[in-house]
Write an enzyme that holds these catalytic residues in place. Structure first.
Site, PDB file in Angstrom:
ATOM      1  N   GLY A   1      -9.534   6.070   3.262  1.00 27.17           N
ATOM      2  CA  GLY A   1      -9.621   6.835   2.015  1.00 27.17           C
ATOM      3  C   GLY A   1     -10.665   7.928   2.088  1.00 27.17           C
ATOM      4  O   GLY A   1     -11.146   8.403   1.062  1.00 27.17           O
ATOM      5  N   LEU A   2     -11.035   8.356   3.300  1.00 23.15           N
ATOM      6  CA  LEU A   2     -12.026   9.426   3.464  1.00 23.15           C
ATOM      7  C   LEU A   2     -11.359  10.715   3.935  1.00 23.15           C
ATOM      8  O   LEU A   2     -11.991  11.626   4.415  1.00 23.15           O
ATOM      9  CB  LEU A   2     -13.127   8.984   4.438  1.00 23.15           C
ATOM     10  CG  LEU A   2     -13.906   7.736   3.998  1.00 23.15           C
ATOM     11  CD1 LEU A   2     -14.948   7.355   5.036  1.00 23.15           C
ATOM     12  CD2 LEU A   2     -14.587   7.950   2.638  1.00 23.15           C
ATOM     13  N   SER A   3     -10.043  10.737   3.823  1.00 23.25           N
ATOM     14  CA  SER A   3      -9.259  11.924   4.106  1.00 23.25           C
ATOM     15  C   SER A   3      -9.275  12.371   5.562  1.00 23.25           C
ATOM     16  O   SER A   3      -9.515  13.536   5.885  1.00 23.25           O
ATOM     17  CB  SER A   3      -9.727  13.070   3.200  1.00 23.25           C
ATOM     18  OG  SER A   3      -8.626  13.866   2.967  1.00 23.25           O
TER      19      SER A   3
ATOM     20  N   SER B   1      -6.676  12.706   7.088  1.00 24.22           N
ATOM     21  CA  SER B   1      -5.535  13.619   7.203  1.00 24.22           C
ATOM     22  C   SER B   1      -5.937  15.067   6.904  1.00 24.22           C
ATOM     23  O   SER B   1      -5.632  15.966   7.689  1.00 24.22           O
ATOM     24  CB  SER B   1      -4.383  13.169   6.298  1.00 24.22           C
ATOM     25  OG  SER B   1      -4.855  12.932   5.005  1.00 24.22           O
TER      26      SER B   1
ATOM     27  N   GLU C   1       1.047  18.879   4.339  1.00 26.69           N
ATOM     28  CA  GLU C   1       1.039  17.448   4.016  1.00 26.69           C
ATOM     29  C   GLU C   1       2.174  17.083   3.055  1.00 26.69           C
ATOM     30  O   GLU C   1       2.848  16.072   3.213  1.00 26.69           O
ATOM     31  CB  GLU C   1      -0.319  17.057   3.431  1.00 26.69           C
ATOM     32  CG  GLU C   1      -0.425  15.565   3.165  1.00 26.69           C
ATOM     33  CD  GLU C   1      -1.842  15.037   3.183  1.00 26.69           C
ATOM     34  OE1 GLU C   1      -2.721  15.640   3.829  1.00 26.69           O
ATOM     35  OE2 GLU C   1      -2.062  13.993   2.549  1.00 26.69           O
TER      36      GLU C   1
ATOM     37  N   ASP D   1      -8.486  17.310  -1.293  1.00 30.23           N
ATOM     38  CA  ASP D   1      -9.041  17.006   0.026  1.00 30.23           C
ATOM     39  C   ASP D   1      -9.124  18.246   0.906  1.00 30.23           C
ATOM     40  O   ASP D   1     -10.159  18.538   1.510  1.00 30.23           O
ATOM     41  CB  ASP D   1      -8.188  15.937   0.720  1.00 30.23           C
ATOM     42  CG  ASP D   1      -8.117  14.664  -0.100  1.00 30.23           C
ATOM     43  OD1 ASP D   1      -8.939  14.512  -1.023  1.00 30.23           O
ATOM     44  OD2 ASP D   1      -7.242  13.825   0.176  1.00 30.23           O
TER      45      ASP D   1
ATOM     46  N   GLY E   1      -7.353   5.553   7.597  1.00 29.46           N
ATOM     47  CA  GLY E   1      -6.936   4.611   6.554  1.00 29.46           C
ATOM     48  C   GLY E   1      -8.077   4.105   5.695  1.00 29.46           C
ATOM     49  O   GLY E   1      -7.979   3.052   5.082  1.00 29.46           O
TER      50      GLY E   1
HETATM   51  C1  GLA Z   1      -5.707  11.216  -2.008  1.00 29.42           C
HETATM   52  C2  GLA Z   1      -4.976  12.545  -2.149  1.00 29.42           C
HETATM   53  C3  GLA Z   1      -5.715  13.470  -3.098  1.00 29.42           C
HETATM   54  C4  GLA Z   1      -6.040  12.776  -4.421  1.00 29.42           C
HETATM   55  C5  GLA Z   1      -6.673  11.416  -4.167  1.00 29.42           C
HETATM   56  C6  GLA Z   1      -6.875  10.642  -5.444  1.00 29.42           C
HETATM   57  O1  GLA Z   1      -6.930  11.422  -1.360  1.00 29.42           O
HETATM   58  O2  GLA Z   1      -4.850  13.174  -0.893  1.00 29.42           O
HETATM   59  O3  GLA Z   1      -4.974  14.639  -3.311  1.00 29.42           O
HETATM   60  O4  GLA Z   1      -4.883  12.670  -5.208  1.00 29.42           O
HETATM   61  O5  GLA Z   1      -5.907  10.633  -3.275  1.00 29.42           O
HETATM   62  O6  GLA Z   1      -7.825  11.235  -6.233  1.00 29.42           O
END
Ligand code: GLA
Length: 392
Positions: free
Chosen positions: A123-125, A127, A159, A171, A121
């Protein structure tokens, strides 16, 4: 090798079997936010947080996923699996299994352990890191290899269609294909990319506001709907397939036909694509200040036009920019919390973090977690090196 050893050990304890380990990093986006799902430009890099997936085969046809972070196991019969997400962590690896099977990859029974240190959670992906690590392990099990474009596309499909989050391709692509010491400029329409070195005199500092962000729920999808409504107007009126092709003048010409929200969201995206090009030039010329300036503009646009920031993140950016050694700061990732990314003079990075954490705590009462990150390898490069390369 520490992470790999730990993960193999955990798997051995859990399942009594020696498995094979595959790792995928997290990512931070330097610039190019919310541009990916309209075919635009992004400039992310992979970072030192990682997910490790360890897999050993089973004699039956069951998929067994164990998450060390949640200390939970989920299992099912592979042949009878459907599109049945449950709204929890296991949807990501199960979605990847589903997506690979849709593609015709045959996968026999397995036990998979998942562990890692990617903050959830933030915002560093986390997922995409989880998806790509699971995909690498499943492909290893199936004795298949996929090129980067296919790997990223199948993980994104997991996803989008299985988990139900309407994210773009950025990502999964960078998590799979990044190369150490390079940022990746990705064209999300052609999936062509360029690897760019960062100037030696700067460091990338990531600061977690500790405000939770999620792509699978909430306003990320609302923003995307607003963007798509605007894009549909441009398509109908001017024949552009993707927002990527439109200019600000085109958007202005269609203003009366879309909602005020759609107009602002699209304005952010069109301008952001231009900023990524400026950032690329700045990197190629070694113009750190120019790069920083465009990051600051990008933040203002995410805050005002895309309405995807929050007070805590704005506070982090403001505090950062008060420091002389900070060239640029902005929100990174999907938005609504998570992290900022900061470009800071190398020798000042530690002092920058100390000042920022103190001021942030005074202002918000919250304690930011900060890391100085060099660009790391993605999952494919890590696998080529025979597993997990230790982080310096
Ligand atoms: C998330 C999404 C990405 C992108 C960003 C915003 O990380 O998974 O695909 O849209 O937000 O840039």
């Amino acid at each position: 090798m520490r992470e790999k050893e730990q993960a193999l050990q955990l798997h051995l304890q859990r399942f009594g079997e020696v498995g094979r380990a595959f790792a995928a990093p997290a990512r931070v986006n330097l610039i190019g936010e919310h541009t990916d799902y309209t075919g635009g430009l992004v400039m992310p890099m992979a970072i030192g947080f990682r997910t490790v997936a360890v897999l050993s085969p089973r004699v039956d046809n069951r998929a067994v996923f164990y998450s060390a972070s949640f200390d939970e196991e989920v299992s099912f019969e592979i042949a009878s699996m459907g599109l049945t997400p449950e709204g929890r962590w296991s949807d990501y690896p199960a979605g990847v299994l589903w997506s690979l099977r849709q593609e015709g990859v045959e996968i026999g029974g397995f036990n998979m352990s998942l562990m890692g240190d990617v903050p959830l959670g933030a915002g560093l992906s986390s997922s995409a890191s989880l998806e790509v690590a699971a995909a690498m392990a499943l492909l290893g099990h199936a004795k298949e290899a996929l090129p980067l474009k296919k790997l990223a596309t199948l993980c994104r499909r997991a996803e989008n269609e299985y988990v139900g989050a309407k994210s773009g391709i950025m990502d999964q692509f960078v998590v799979g294909g990044a190369i150490a010491n390079r940022a990746m400029l990705l064209d999300c329409r052609s999936l062509e990319f360029e690897l760019l070195p960062l100037p030696a005199e700067v460091r990338v500092v990531i600061c977690n506001s500790m405000v939770k962000h999620a792509v699978s729920t909430g306003v990320y999808g609302d923003r995307r709907d607003e963007v798509e409504a605007g894009q549909a107007v441009l398509r109908e009126r001017l024949g552009f397939e993707l927002l990527r092709d439109a200019t600000l003048a085109d958007l202005e010409a269609c203003r009366a036909e879309m909602s005020a929200a759609s107009f602002l969201r699209c304005r952010h995206i069109i301008a952001e694509n231009g900023r990524v090009k400026v950032a690329r030039e700045a990197l190629l010329q070694g113009e750190v200040k120019r790069f920083g300036d465009v990051m600051v503009e990008a933040h203002a646009s995410m805050r005002d036009d895309f309405a995807a920031s929050c007070v805590e993140i704005d506070a982090l950016v403001e505090i950062a920019m008060q420091q002389e050694d900070c060239f640029g700061a902005r929100i990174t990732g999907g938005g609504f919390g998570g992290c900022t990314v900061n470009l800071v003079r190398a020798e000042a990075a530690e002092g920058f973090v100390a000042v920022l954490r103190k001021a942030y705590q005074e202002k918000t009462g919250m304690i930011a977690e900060c890391v100085v990150s060099a660009p790391t390898d993605g999952a494919l490069a890590l696998a080529e090196q025979g597993g997990v390369r230790s982080i310096q």
